[in-house]
Design a protein around this motif. Structure first.
Motif, short mmCIF file in Angstrom:
data_model
loop_
_atom_site.label_atom_id
_atom_site.label_comp_id
_atom_site.label_asym_id
_atom_site.label_seq_id
_atom_site.Cartn_x
_atom_site.Cartn_y
_atom_site.Cartn_z
N ILE A 160 0.85 -1.20 0.00
CA ILE A 160 0.00 0.00 0.00
C ILE A 160 0.88 1.25 0.00
CG2 ILE A 160 -1.78 1.26 1.32
CD1 ILE A 160 -2.47 -1.58 2.51
N PRO A 161 0.67 2.16 -0.95
CA PRO A 161 1.51 3.37 -1.00
C PRO A 161 1.37 4.17 0.30
CG PRO A 161 0.07 3.23 -2.94
CD PRO A 161 -0.35 2.14 -2.00
N PRO A 162 2.47 4.76 0.78
CA PRO A 162 2.44 5.46 2.08
C PRO A 162 1.31 6.47 2.19
CG PRO A 162 4.67 5.43 1.19
CD PRO A 162 3.79 4.80 0.16
N GLU A 163 1.03 7.21 1.12
CA GLU A 163 0.01 8.29 1.23
C GLU A 163 -1.41 7.75 1.39
OE1 GLU A 163 1.88 7.58 -1.34
OE2 GLU A 163 0.84 7.84 -3.26
N HIS A 164 -1.58 6.42 1.20
CA HIS A 164 -2.94 5.86 1.36
C HIS A 164 -3.10 5.10 2.66
CE1 HIS A 164 -4.65 6.74 -2.58
NE2 HIS A 164 -3.40 6.66 -3.03
N ARG A 165 -1.99 4.96 3.41
CA ARG A 165 -2.06 4.07 4.58
C ARG A 165 -3.04 4.54 5.65
NH1 ARG A 165 4.37 2.60 4.32
NH2 ARG A 165 4.12 1.59 2.31
N ASP A 166 -3.18 5.88 5.80
CA ASP A 166 -4.14 6.39 6.80
C ASP A 166 -5.56 6.25 6.31
OD1 ASP A 166 -2.13 7.23 8.30
OD2 ASP A 166 -2.25 9.36 7.74
N LYS A 167 -5.70 6.29 5.00
CA LYS A 167 -7.05 6.44 4.44
C LYS A 167 -7.76 5.12 4.15
CE LYS A 167 -5.76 10.75 2.22
NZ LYS A 167 -4.97 11.07 1.04
N ILE A 168 -7.03 4.01 4.09
CA ILE A 168 -7.68 2.76 3.67
C ILE A 168 -8.80 2.32 4.62
CG2 ILE A 168 -5.87 1.76 2.22
CD1 ILE A 168 -4.85 0.32 4.70
N PHE A 169 -8.80 2.87 5.86
CA PHE A 169 -9.88 2.51 6.79
C PHE A 169 -11.10 3.41 6.63
CE2 PHE A 169 -6.11 0.65 8.72
CZ PHE A 169 -6.56 -0.62 9.05
N HIS A 170 -10.96 4.45 5.77
CA HIS A 170 -12.11 5.33 5.53
C HIS A 170 -13.08 4.64 4.59
CE1 HIS A 170 -9.43 9.12 6.27
NE2 HIS A 170 -9.48 8.29 7.30
N ARG A 171 -14.36 4.94 4.78
CA ARG A 171 -15.34 4.26 3.92
C ARG A 171 -15.13 4.69 2.46
NH1 ARG A 171 -20.38 8.17 4.66
NH2 ARG A 171 -18.97 9.92 4.80
N PHE A 172 -15.34 3.77 1.57
CA PHE A 172 -15.24 3.91 0.10
C PHE A 172 -13.81 4.12 -0.40
CE2 PHE A 172 -19.34 6.39 0.97
CZ PHE A 172 -20.08 5.22 1.09
N HIS A 173 -12.82 4.16 0.52
CA HIS A 173 -11.49 4.48 0.02
C HIS A 173 -10.83 3.25 -0.60
CE1 HIS A 173 -8.01 7.06 -0.38
NE2 HIS A 173 -7.33 5.93 -0.29
N LYS A 174 -10.40 3.44 -1.84
CA LYS A 174 -9.68 2.37 -2.53
C LYS A 174 -8.40 2.97 -3.09
CE LYS A 174 -12.82 0.92 -5.49
NZ LYS A 174 -13.23 -0.07 -6.49
#
Ligand code: ADP
Length: 570
Positions: A496-510
């Protein structure tokens, strides 16, 4: 000459001395009247009618106090101001003829002594022979070494909206002490002191008004700077009149850069923005709203432009307010992608189910042998499970969105059994991956909702499979942490790219993939969002997180659950 000859008769000598004394006293009186006249005229001229600042107050008061001392021929002058919070009358510097040390020991209450009486009645008191005067506080008298004194109220006039005087308010008192030449204070002194006291009160009140105005201004500026919306006020000629912190960020203009003489066009070349200001000026008062892109930060802003006419007939200016709606737009985009993904995810199993059922129905001559039929039934069965899972997930998301928590059905749960069962079921879903159950043999059983724990692990393992398109090992490990247990799932997938690591737990985030919609891994972006809520439903100590991830090498997801959840059993 006879007049120059000193009389040798002692009686005559005494008479002569008496005459001289009378002349000197008369001269002293004349001198002081003259001094008074000069000083009063000067004081009157110098008392500012306008508001004064804090340093100016000290200077003006200092001048005034010196004059009071001179006019009334006093050695000591003291100003006391009423403090509403403590009920004391406290010294307002500068004081004349009184040491810092004496001031520090001075405690004057507003209801005792001469000061209290004058403050409360608004009437002056002359307290000659201070130590024997009935109203004086003897401690203060001996501390300040007062022989004779005069105390007048510091009163300000109260006015109504039409500037008519409606009454007087006493804000403190003024003491004038120890008249020179050992003389006592009289009613003339009192009249003069009252007049000067009023002037001092006016100066002090002005300074207080100034302080209040200053404070209100600072508060307004603070609020203006801290609001999250960007605000810019631009004059008719494009000159920037005001710009807050958020607007500076939006325009990428230095947070403390001076705005003096700056035009909007000097700090941005965004045609979009400049045009909007121009249009607002021509819009003749009508409010215009639109979406603009922040030229400095590339974010999306909902903007409102309003023409502001000045009451004094000055040329109008435009007030623009910018609200950052980037996140809202992002969610909207994600939602619409989500709707199309979900429709697709629902249709795929349905198409497959319908296909197999039609095949079976059409097979009246039983062309398919019993094993093949059995395989078809299994596919239909697992597609039905897939549909049920998806629908359960969707229902759970809507429950969370509606603010209703996840219901738990608590009971004893064997972690080893859950891991073994998830591993076995997921093995059936892939032939490219090795799913390794590397759990310690005797993990303690915990109190939890077995279905939810299954769902959490199944989701993470199924992600590990889907996001390792090349196959590889998927290893499930466990650890008894005391009050909690921890499970981890490692894969050898895409990472998982570093800039997405916080966001993957957000709804709809892919995480967007390069391959486009068809080649990319299918997903709704709600799996991890649900996993996090399912875990957190088990109490404060429950958590899910991405332990580590490396692009092209793989990721490890972990979750922790309490052995005894701090939630009520159902
Ligand atoms: P999805 O249905 O898209 O898989 P999830 O909420 O389960 O939704 O996951 C969110 C995103 O996190 C996924 O779209 C994917 O980009 C990323 N992700 C989740 N698990 C993994 C994993 N094991 N390896 C790589 N990326 C992952």
């Amino acid at each position: 000459m006879a007049g120059d000859v000193m009389p040798d008769d002692p009686e005559q000598l005494r008479k002569e001395l008496e005459r001289y004394r009378l002349v000197v006293t008369e001269l002293q009186g004349k001198i002081s009247t003259l001094e008074n006249e000069i000083a009063t005229a000067a004081t009157m001229a110098e008392i500012p009618a306008v508001v004064v600042t804090q340093p100016e107050l000290r200077q003006t008061l200092s001048r005034l106090i010196s004059k009071i001392a001179m006019i009334l021929q006093a050695e000591k002058v003291l100003t006391l101001l009423y403090q509403a919070d403590t009920g004391h009358l406290s010294v307002l510097p500068p004081a004349l003829g009184i040491t810092e040390e004496q001031i520090s020991e001075l405690l004057v209450t507003s209801d005792t002594g001469v000061s209290g009486k004058v403050f409360n009645s608004g009437e002056a008191i002359i307290y000659n022979d201070a130590i024997n005067h009935p109203d004086t506080d003897k401690e203060i008298i001996s501390l300040l070494r007062v022989r004779n004194g005069l105390c007048v109220p510091l009163s300000i006039q109260q006015r109504d909206e039409d500037e008519r005087v409606t009454g007087k308010k006493t804000i403190g008192v003024l003491h004038v002490m120890n008249k020179r030449f050992e003389q006592e204070f009289g009613t003339d002194d009192q009249r003069l002191a009252e007049m000067l006291g009023d002037q001092a009160a006016a100066v002090i009140a002005n300074a207080q008004v100034f302080r209040e105005v200053q404070k209100a201004k600072e508060q307004l500026e603070g609020a203006f700077e801290s609001i999250s919306a960007g605000v810019v006020v631009v004059g008719q000629a494009g000159d920037i009149r005001l710009m807050n912190h958020a607007a500076r960020r939006m325009l990428n203009f230095s947070p403390d850069g001076s705005l003096a003489g700056k035009k909007l066009a000097d700090i941005t070349d965004s045609r979009e923005l400049l045009d909007r200001f121009d249009k607002a000026l021509q819009a003749n008062g009508a409010e215009t709203a639109s979406e603009v892109t922040g030229p400095g930060d590339g974010r999306i802003y909902q903007s409102q432009f309003t023409l502001m006419r000045s009451a004094e007939g000055e040329p109008p200016s435009v007030v623009a307010i910018f609200n950052d709606i980037t996140e809202i737009r992002q969610i909207e985009r994600m939602k619409s992608t989500f709707v199309s993904t979900v429709s697709h995810e629902l249709r795929t199993p349905l198409t497959s189910i319908k296909g197999f059922i039609t095949t079976l129905m059409d097979d009246t001559e039983e062309m398919y042998d019993i094993e093949t039929r059995q395989e078809f039934y299994e596919i239909i069965n697992s597609e039905c499970d897939r549909l049920t899972r998806l629908i359960t997930d969707l229902l759970n998301v809507s429950r969370i969105e509606a603010g209703r928590g996840i219901e738990l059905h608590l009971g004893a749960v064997s972690i080893n059994e859950i891991v073994a069962s998830v591993a076995e079921n997921q093995r059936a879903a892939t032939n490219k991956h090795r799913i390794i159950d590397a759990m310690p043999d005797q993990m303690p059983s915990i109190v939890a909702d077995a279905d939810k724990v299954y769902q959490i692990l199944e989701n993470i393992v199924s992600n590990a499979i889907r996001y390792s398109p090349e196959g590889g090992d998927i290893t499930i490990t466990g650890e008894d942490e005391g009050e909690t247990i921890k499970l981890s799932v490692s894969d050898q997938g895409i990472g998982i790219p570093p800039e997405h690591r916080d966001k993957i737990f957000h709804r709809f985030h892919k995480v967007p993939t390069d391959e486009g919609d068809h080649g990319a891994v299918k997903g709704t972006g709600i799996g991890l969002y649900l996993v996090q809520h399912l875990a957190r439903a088990h109490g404060e100590k429950a958590e899910v997180w991405l332990e580590n991830s490396e692009i092209g090498k793989g990721s490890t997801f972990s979750f922790r659950l309490p052995k005894e959840p701090s939630v009520e059993r159902s």
